[in-house]
Design a protein around this motif. Structure first.
Motif, PDB file in Angstrom:
ATOM      1  N   VAL A  30       0.864  -1.183   0.000  1.00  0.00           N
ATOM      2  CA  VAL A  30       0.000   0.000   0.000  1.00  0.00           C
ATOM      3  C   VAL A  30       0.895   1.226   0.000  1.00  0.00           C
ATOM      4  CG1 VAL A  30      -1.748   1.309   1.287  1.00  0.00           C
ATOM      5  CG2 VAL A  30      -1.870  -1.173   1.233  1.00  0.00           C
ATOM      6  N   VAL A  31       0.502   2.224  -0.789  1.00  0.00           N
ATOM      7  CA  VAL A  31       1.208   3.503  -0.773  1.00  0.00           C
ATOM      8  C   VAL A  31       0.217   4.614  -0.479  1.00  0.00           C
ATOM      9  CG1 VAL A  31       3.028   2.786  -2.391  1.00  0.00           C
ATOM     10  CG2 VAL A  31       0.985   3.931  -3.269  1.00  0.00           C
ATOM     11  N   THR A  32       0.737   5.646   0.151  1.00  0.00           N
ATOM     12  CA  THR A  32      -0.024   6.871   0.359  1.00  0.00           C
ATOM     13  C   THR A  32       0.354   7.819  -0.765  1.00  0.00           C
ATOM     14  OG1 THR A  32      -0.011   6.553   2.748  1.00  0.00           O
ATOM     15  CG2 THR A  32      -0.482   8.771   1.955  1.00  0.00           C
ATOM     16  N   LEU A  33      -0.636   8.490  -1.335  1.00  0.00           N
ATOM     17  CA  LEU A  33      -0.438   9.443  -2.421  1.00  0.00           C
ATOM     18  C   LEU A  33      -0.811  10.826  -1.922  1.00  0.00           C
ATOM     19  CD1 LEU A  33      -0.088   9.968  -5.580  1.00  0.00           C
ATOM     20  CD2 LEU A  33      -2.556   9.632  -5.708  1.00  0.00           C
ATOM     21  N   GLY A  34       0.010  11.810  -2.243  1.00  0.00           N
ATOM     22  CA  GLY A  34      -0.281  13.177  -1.836  1.00  0.00           C
ATOM     23  C   GLY A  34       0.238  14.181  -2.841  1.00  0.00           C
ATOM     24  N   ALA A  35      -0.108  15.437  -2.647  1.00  0.00           N
ATOM     25  CA  ALA A  35       0.344  16.539  -3.494  1.00  0.00           C
ATOM     26  C   ALA A  35       1.667  17.076  -2.968  1.00  0.00           C
ATOM     27  CB  ALA A  35      -0.699  17.650  -3.507  1.00  0.00           C
ATOM     28  N   THR A  36       2.550  17.483  -3.867  1.00  0.00           N
ATOM     29  CA  THR A  36       3.814  18.083  -3.446  1.00  0.00           C
ATOM     30  C   THR A  36       3.588  19.515  -2.977  1.00  0.00           C
ATOM     31  OG1 THR A  36       4.361  19.000  -5.617  1.00  0.00           O
ATOM     32  CG2 THR A  36       5.093  16.733  -5.162  1.00  0.00           C
ATOM     33  N   SER A  37       4.535  20.024  -2.211  1.00  0.00           N
ATOM     34  CA  SER A  37       4.441  21.421  -1.776  1.00  0.00           C
ATOM     35  C   SER A  37       4.532  22.366  -2.983  1.00  0.00           C
ATOM     36  CB  SER A  37       5.518  21.741  -0.742  1.00  0.00           C
ATOM     37  OG  SER A  37       6.806  21.537  -1.274  1.00  0.00           O
ATOM     38  N   TYR A  38       5.234  21.960  -4.016  1.00  0.00           N
ATOM     39  CA  TYR A  38       5.303  22.767  -5.237  1.00  0.00           C
ATOM     40  C   TYR A  38       3.939  22.811  -5.927  1.00  0.00           C
ATOM     41  CZ  TYR A  38       6.619  24.071 -10.037  1.00  0.00           C
ATOM     42  OH  TYR A  38       6.688  24.667 -11.265  1.00  0.00           O
ATOM     43  N   GLY A  39       3.283  21.656  -6.044  1.00  0.00           N
ATOM     44  CA  GLY A  39       1.939  21.626  -6.624  1.00  0.00           C
ATOM     45  C   GLY A  39       0.970  22.476  -5.830  1.00  0.00           C
ATOM     46  N   VAL A  40       1.090  22.421  -4.515  1.00  0.00           N
ATOM     47  CA  VAL A  40       0.238  23.230  -3.638  1.00  0.00           C
ATOM     48  C   VAL A  40       0.519  24.715  -3.864  1.00  0.00           C
ATOM     49  CG1 VAL A  40      -0.139  23.834  -1.213  1.00  0.00           C
ATOM     50  CG2 VAL A  40      -0.107  21.441  -1.905  1.00  0.00           C
ATOM     51  N   ALA A  41       1.804  25.070  -3.996  1.00  0.00           N
ATOM     52  CA  ALA A  41       2.167  26.472  -4.222  1.00  0.00           C
ATOM     53  C   ALA A  41       1.618  26.982  -5.549  1.00  0.00           C
ATOM     54  CB  ALA A  41       3.687  26.633  -4.178  1.00  0.00           C
ATOM     55  N   LEU A  42       1.624  26.148  -6.566  1.00  0.00           N
ATOM     56  CA  LEU A  42       1.072  26.560  -7.861  1.00  0.00           C
ATOM     57  C   LEU A  42      -0.437  26.769  -7.780  1.00  0.00           C
ATOM     58  CD1 LEU A  42       3.016  24.205 -10.300  1.00  0.00           C
ATOM     59  CD2 LEU A  42       3.343  26.662  -9.990  1.00  0.00           C
ATOM     60  N   ALA A  43      -1.111  25.922  -7.017  1.00  0.00           N
ATOM     61  CA  ALA A  43      -2.569  26.004  -6.910  1.00  0.00           C
ATOM     62  C   ALA A  43      -3.017  27.132  -5.992  1.00  0.00           C
ATOM     63  CB  ALA A  43      -3.119  24.680  -6.391  1.00  0.00           C
ATOM     64  N   ILE A  44      -2.252  27.418  -4.975  1.00  0.00           N
ATOM     65  CA  ILE A  44      -2.508  28.437  -3.955  1.00  0.00           C
ATOM     66  C   ILE A  44      -3.590  28.022  -2.975  1.00  0.00           C
ATOM     67  CG2 ILE A  44      -3.133  30.835  -3.460  1.00  0.00           C
ATOM     68  CD1 ILE A  44      -1.911  31.522  -6.238  1.00  0.00           C
ATOM     69  N   GLU A  45      -4.765  27.663  -3.492  1.00  0.00           N
ATOM     70  CA  GLU A  45      -5.880  27.327  -2.602  1.00  0.00           C
ATOM     71  C   GLU A  45      -6.760  26.271  -3.251  1.00  0.00           C
ATOM     72  OE1 GLU A  45      -9.372  29.656  -0.122  1.00  0.00           O
ATOM     73  OE2 GLU A  45      -8.377  30.703  -1.739  1.00  0.00           O
ATOM     74  N   PHE A  46      -7.207  25.320  -2.449  1.00  0.00           N
ATOM     75  CA  PHE A  46      -8.122  24.291  -2.923  1.00  0.00           C
ATOM     76  C   PHE A  46      -9.495  24.555  -2.323  1.00  0.00           C
ATOM     77  CE2 PHE A  46      -4.013  21.869  -2.823  1.00  0.00           C
ATOM     78  CZ  PHE A  46      -3.847  21.813  -4.191  1.00  0.00           C
ATOM     79  N   SER A  93     -13.444  17.079   3.810  1.00  0.00           N
ATOM     80  CA  SER A  93     -14.257  18.074   4.514  1.00  0.00           C
ATOM     81  C   SER A  93     -13.509  19.386   4.742  1.00  0.00           C
ATOM     82  CB  SER A  93     -14.763  17.523   5.849  1.00  0.00           C
ATOM     83  OG  SER A  93     -13.677  17.256   6.709  1.00  0.00           O
ATOM     84  N   ARG A  94     -12.177  19.340   4.699  1.00  0.00           N
ATOM     85  CA  ARG A  94     -11.379  20.547   4.903  1.00  0.00           C
ATOM     86  C   ARG A  94     -10.199  20.557   3.935  1.00  0.00           C
ATOM     87  NH1 ARG A  94      -8.329  20.852  10.089  1.00  0.00           N
ATOM     88  NH2 ARG A  94      -6.600  21.921   9.148  1.00  0.00           N
ATOM     89  N   PRO A  95     -10.427  20.923   2.663  1.00  0.00           N
ATOM     90  CA  PRO A  95      -9.370  20.880   1.651  1.00  0.00           C
ATOM     91  C   PRO A  95      -8.167  21.774   1.967  1.00  0.00           C
ATOM     92  CG  PRO A  95     -11.500  21.340   0.644  1.00  0.00           C
ATOM     93  CD  PRO A  95     -11.714  21.301   2.107  1.00  0.00           C
ATOM     94  N   SER A  96      -8.342  22.768   2.806  1.00  0.00           N
ATOM     95  CA  SER A  96      -7.212  23.628   3.174  1.00  0.00           C
ATOM     96  C   SER A  96      -6.114  22.833   3.868  1.00  0.00           C
ATOM     97  CB  SER A  96      -7.685  24.773   4.072  1.00  0.00           C
ATOM     98  OG  SER A  96      -8.213  24.253   5.286  1.00  0.00           O
ATOM     99  N   LEU A  97      -6.446  21.681   4.410  1.00  0.00           N
ATOM    100  CA  LEU A  97      -5.464  20.819   5.068  1.00  0.00           C
ATOM    101  C   LEU A  97      -4.379  20.375   4.081  1.00  0.00           C
ATOM    102  CD1 LEU A  97      -4.749  19.367   7.727  1.00  0.00           C
ATOM    103  CD2 LEU A  97      -6.209  17.491   6.975  1.00  0.00           C
ATOM    104  N   ILE A  98      -4.745  20.229   2.821  1.00  0.00           N
ATOM    105  CA  ILE A  98      -3.783  19.821   1.785  1.00  0.00           C
ATOM    106  C   ILE A  98      -2.711  20.896   1.636  1.00  0.00           C
ATOM    107  CG2 ILE A  98      -3.495  19.175  -0.651  1.00  0.00           C
ATOM    108  CD1 ILE A  98      -6.530  18.322  -0.504  1.00  0.00           C
ATOM    109  N   VAL A  99      -3.107  22.150   1.738  1.00  0.00           N
ATOM    110  CA  VAL A  99      -2.172  23.274   1.650  1.00  0.00           C
ATOM    111  C   VAL A  99      -1.349  23.375   2.936  1.00  0.00           C
ATOM    112  CG1 VAL A  99      -1.994  25.796   1.446  1.00  0.00           C
ATOM    113  CG2 VAL A  99      -3.662  24.546   0.062  1.00  0.00           C
ATOM    114  N   GLU A 100      -2.012  23.234   4.058  1.00  0.00           N
ATOM    115  CA  GLU A 100      -1.364  23.400   5.359  1.00  0.00           C
ATOM    116  C   GLU A 100      -0.334  22.312   5.653  1.00  0.00           C
ATOM    117  OE1 GLU A 100      -4.706  23.372   8.007  1.00  0.00           O
ATOM    118  OE2 GLU A 100      -5.600  25.117   7.022  1.00  0.00           O
ATOM    119  N   ASP A 101      -0.609  21.077   5.251  1.00  0.00           N
ATOM    120  CA  ASP A 101       0.261  19.953   5.608  1.00  0.00           C
ATOM    121  C   ASP A 101       0.265  18.898   4.498  1.00  0.00           C
ATOM    122  OD1 ASP A 101       1.898  18.247   7.045  1.00  0.00           O
ATOM    123  OD2 ASP A 101       0.351  17.648   8.480  1.00  0.00           O
TER     124      ASP A 101
END
Length: 145
Positions: A30-46, A93-101
């Motif tokens: 099993v692997v966990t998949l997530g967004a990179t901090s660079y991808g988050v920076a490009l998106a700014i806000e989800f 329920s709280r997409p901002s968590l992706i940006v925060e962490d």
């Protein structure tokens, strides 16, 4: 932890530069998949995180989730094939968590049966690959804290 133009890249995972995602082993097969901090920076806000349902079979290079930005939708492509066995309901329920962490509590989905992925970078290759990608995108970097 590698730092490239203000974006962090923990050394304990693999990255797919084109998809702006990371994978990290989570137990056996099993692997966990997530967004990179660079991808988050490009998106700014989800505004919304919409993962495929648990039980969905995902092919490598295909969407495992969607992220809604202010004026667009972005597919989160999985670099590994397998079955989605868990989604991060807190991030739903709280997409901002992706940006925060993005490398911790903001993970996206877990995929079972994941085969080793091609096109992934880790170790010293990851910062070099992201530096090249950032240069192509003319990404100046995150402001200093």
């Amino acid at each position: 932890m590698a730092l490239v133009r203000g974006c962090e890249f923990p050394e304990d995972r693999q990255y797919h530069v084109d998809y702006n995602v990371w994978v990290k082993p989570h137990g056996r097969d099993v692997v966990t998949l997530g967004a990179t901090s660079y991808g988050v920076a490009l998106a700014i806000e989800f505004f919304a995180f919409m993962p495929k349902p648990v039980g969905t079979l995902v092919e490598a290079g295909r969407a495992a989730a969607l992220l809604e930005l202010s004026k667009s939708m972005v597919s989160v492509r999985s670099p590994v094939p397998g079955k989605i066995v868990e989604v991060n309901l807190i991030a739903v329920s709280r997409p901002s968590l992706i940006v925060e962490d993005p490398y911790g509590a903001g993970w996206l989905v877990r995929i079972a049966g994941a085969a080793p992925a091609s096109g992934m970078v880790d170790g010293e290759a990851a910062p070099r690959a992201f530096e090249a990608a950032m240069a192509l995108e003319n990404f100046q970097g995150l402001p200093s804290a």
